[in-house]
Design a protein around this motif. Structure first.
Motif, PDB file in Angstrom:
ATOM      1  N   MET A 119       0.905  -1.040   0.276  1.00  0.00           N
ATOM      2  CA  MET A 119       0.201  -0.034  -0.020  1.00  0.00           C
ATOM      3  C   MET A 119       0.597   1.277  -0.132  1.00  0.00           C
ATOM      4  SD  MET A 119      -3.197   0.711   0.145  1.00  0.00           S
ATOM      5  CE  MET A 119      -4.417   1.500   0.558  1.00  0.00           C
ATOM      6  N   SER A 120       2.396   0.893   0.685  1.00  0.00           N
ATOM      7  CA  SER A 120       2.201   2.015   0.501  1.00  0.00           C
ATOM      8  C   SER A 120       3.923   2.118  -0.291  1.00  0.00           C
ATOM      9  CB  SER A 120       3.876   2.161   2.269  1.00  0.00           C
ATOM     10  OG  SER A 120       4.438   2.148   2.016  1.00  0.00           O
ATOM     11  N   GLY A 121       4.495   1.072  -0.986  1.00  0.00           N
ATOM     12  CA  GLY A 121       5.381   1.034  -2.170  1.00  0.00           C
ATOM     13  C   GLY A 121       6.480   1.056  -1.395  1.00  0.00           C
ATOM     14  N   ALA A 122       7.046   1.584   0.310  1.00  0.00           N
ATOM     15  CA  ALA A 122       7.825   1.450   1.012  1.00  0.00           C
ATOM     16  C   ALA A 122       8.973  -0.310   1.022  1.00  0.00           C
ATOM     17  CB  ALA A 122       7.980   2.157   2.020  1.00  0.00           C
ATOM     18  N   LEU A 123       9.926  -0.447   1.193  1.00  0.00           N
ATOM     19  CA  LEU A 123      10.437  -1.051   0.984  1.00  0.00           C
ATOM     20  C   LEU A 123      10.635  -1.759   2.750  1.00  0.00           C
ATOM     21  CD1 LEU A 123      12.851  -2.934   0.426  1.00  0.00           C
ATOM     22  CD2 LEU A 123      14.713  -1.710   1.616  1.00  0.00           C
ATOM     23  N   ALA A 124      10.073  -1.260   3.426  1.00  0.00           N
ATOM     24  CA  ALA A 124       9.282  -1.855   4.804  1.00  0.00           C
ATOM     25  C   ALA A 124       8.649  -0.483   5.745  1.00  0.00           C
ATOM     26  CB  ALA A 124      11.120  -1.532   5.511  1.00  0.00           C
ATOM     27  N   MET A 125       7.649  -0.776   6.560  1.00  0.00           N
ATOM     28  CA  MET A 125       7.516  -0.104   6.955  1.00  0.00           C
ATOM     29  C   MET A 125       7.195  -0.268   8.095  1.00  0.00           C
ATOM     30  SD  MET A 125       5.200   2.485   5.127  1.00  0.00           S
ATOM     31  CE  MET A 125       3.922   3.156   6.198  1.00  0.00           C
ATOM     32  N   THR A 126       6.833   0.225   9.083  1.00  0.00           N
ATOM     33  CA  THR A 126       6.940   0.835  10.704  1.00  0.00           C
ATOM     34  C   THR A 126       6.001   1.311  11.254  1.00  0.00           C
ATOM     35  OG1 THR A 126       8.767   2.394  10.829  1.00  0.00           O
ATOM     36  CG2 THR A 126       9.708   0.023  10.790  1.00  0.00           C
ATOM     37  N   TRP A 127       4.882   0.811  11.849  1.00  0.00           N
ATOM     38  CA  TRP A 127       3.771   1.286  12.922  1.00  0.00           C
ATOM     39  C   TRP A 127       3.667   1.293  14.562  1.00  0.00           C
ATOM     40  CZ3 TRP A 127       0.567   2.458   8.952  1.00  0.00           C
ATOM     41  CH2 TRP A 127       0.881   2.520   7.775  1.00  0.00           C
TER      42      TRP A 127
ATOM     43  N   VAL B 294      -6.029  15.151  13.801  1.00  0.00           N
ATOM     44  CA  VAL B 294      -5.997  17.308  13.119  1.00  0.00           C
ATOM     45  C   VAL B 294      -6.090  17.616  12.568  1.00  0.00           C
ATOM     46  CG1 VAL B 294      -5.279  19.420  14.769  1.00  0.00           C
ATOM     47  CG2 VAL B 294      -5.758  17.068  16.276  1.00  0.00           C
ATOM     48  N   GLY B 295      -6.744  18.192  11.749  1.00  0.00           N
ATOM     49  CA  GLY B 295      -6.407  18.446  10.565  1.00  0.00           C
ATOM     50  C   GLY B 295      -7.106  17.768   9.603  1.00  0.00           C
ATOM     51  N   ALA B 296      -7.057  17.474   8.258  1.00  0.00           N
ATOM     52  CA  ALA B 296      -8.059  16.578   7.492  1.00  0.00           C
ATOM     53  C   ALA B 296      -7.170  15.641   6.552  1.00  0.00           C
ATOM     54  CB  ALA B 296      -8.548  17.879   5.912  1.00  0.00           C
ATOM     55  N   THR B 297      -8.504  14.918   7.094  1.00  0.00           N
ATOM     56  CA  THR B 297      -7.830  13.396   5.856  1.00  0.00           C
ATOM     57  C   THR B 297      -8.959  12.789   5.369  1.00  0.00           C
ATOM     58  OG1 THR B 297      -9.016  12.653   7.957  1.00  0.00           O
ATOM     59  CG2 THR B 297      -6.665  12.941   7.910  1.00  0.00           C
TER      60      THR B 297
ATOM     61  N   ARG C 118      -9.220   0.368   6.715  1.00  0.00           N
ATOM     62  CA  ARG C 118      -9.247   1.641   5.904  1.00  0.00           C
ATOM     63  C   ARG C 118      -8.350   2.304   6.222  1.00  0.00           C
ATOM     64  NH1 ARG C 118     -13.104   0.058   4.712  1.00  0.00           N
ATOM     65  NH2 ARG C 118     -15.370   0.217   5.004  1.00  0.00           N
ATOM     66  N   TRP C 119      -7.048   3.009   5.259  1.00  0.00           N
ATOM     67  CA  TRP C 119      -5.906   3.561   5.661  1.00  0.00           C
ATOM     68  C   TRP C 119      -6.424   5.272   4.916  1.00  0.00           C
ATOM     69  CZ3 TRP C 119      -2.037   0.296   5.086  1.00  0.00           C
ATOM     70  CH2 TRP C 119      -1.972  -0.661   4.863  1.00  0.00           C
ATOM     71  N   THR C 120      -5.318   6.036   5.966  1.00  0.00           N
ATOM     72  CA  THR C 120      -5.990   7.207   5.634  1.00  0.00           C
ATOM     73  C   THR C 120      -4.398   8.312   5.835  1.00  0.00           C
ATOM     74  OG1 THR C 120      -7.811   6.807   7.896  1.00  0.00           O
ATOM     75  CG2 THR C 120      -7.227   8.941   7.789  1.00  0.00           C
ATOM     76  N   ARG C 121      -5.091   8.873   4.677  1.00  0.00           N
ATOM     77  CA  ARG C 121      -4.019  10.001   4.416  1.00  0.00           C
ATOM     78  C   ARG C 121      -3.962  11.182   5.009  1.00  0.00           C
ATOM     79  NH1 ARG C 121      -0.619   7.157   0.819  1.00  0.00           N
ATOM     80  NH2 ARG C 121      -1.649   5.203   0.483  1.00  0.00           N
ATOM     81  N   CYS C 122      -3.230  12.200   4.462  1.00  0.00           N
ATOM     82  CA  CYS C 122      -2.700  13.779   4.773  1.00  0.00           C
ATOM     83  C   CYS C 122      -3.673  14.122   3.774  1.00  0.00           C
ATOM     84  CB  CYS C 122      -1.643  14.250   5.161  1.00  0.00           C
ATOM     85  SG  CYS C 122      -1.630  16.006   5.164  1.00  0.00           S
ATOM     86  N   ALA C 123      -4.924  14.884   3.857  1.00  0.00           N
ATOM     87  CA  ALA C 123      -5.974  15.187   2.769  1.00  0.00           C
ATOM     88  C   ALA C 123      -5.415  16.073   1.796  1.00  0.00           C
ATOM     89  CB  ALA C 123      -7.146  15.846   2.989  1.00  0.00           C
ATOM     90  N   VAL C 124      -3.983  16.798   2.617  1.00  0.00           N
ATOM     91  CA  VAL C 124      -3.177  17.863   1.576  1.00  0.00           C
ATOM     92  C   VAL C 124      -2.182  17.499   1.182  1.00  0.00           C
ATOM     93  CG1 VAL C 124      -1.800  20.308   2.099  1.00  0.00           C
ATOM     94  CG2 VAL C 124      -3.869  19.494   3.812  1.00  0.00           C
TER      95      VAL C 124
END
Ligand SMILES: [Zn+2]
Length: 96
Positions: A1-9, A20-23, A33-39
């Protein structure tokens, strides 16, 4: 989903997380559900519906060095030379 070699959570109880802020949410399956920054579109976190936890992308946390890794998962897909802390238990697939 990210395209990264590895993801850390970093996993937190859902009721301990405030956004806080638009997602913008995307669904990769009916229960996820995957949530991204709307900006800027940066991946922020994901959650499985029905669970009481949220997995936050480590790189989006203000002070990630304050958190201590505990359980590397999906290590069966680890790229050779990608080093993990040998003191940590590894989970070749899903974590415990
Ligand atoms: Zn952003």
């Amino acid at each position: 989903m990210s395209g990264a070699l590895a993801m850390t959570w970093a996993t937190f109880p859902a009721d301990a997380v405030t956004v806080v802020g638009a997602t913008q949410d995307d669904a990769s399956s009916p229960e996820v559900r995957w949530t991204r920054c709307a900006v800027c579109g940066s991946l922020l976190f994901w959650r499985r519906l029905g669970r009481d936890t949220v997995d936050i992308a480590f790189g989006t946390i203000d002070h990630p060095g304050d958190l201590v890794p505990s359980n590397p998962i999906w290590t069966s897909h680890r790229v050779a030379r990608f080093m993990l802390d040998p003191e940590l238990p590894e989970f070749p697939e899903r974590g415990a």
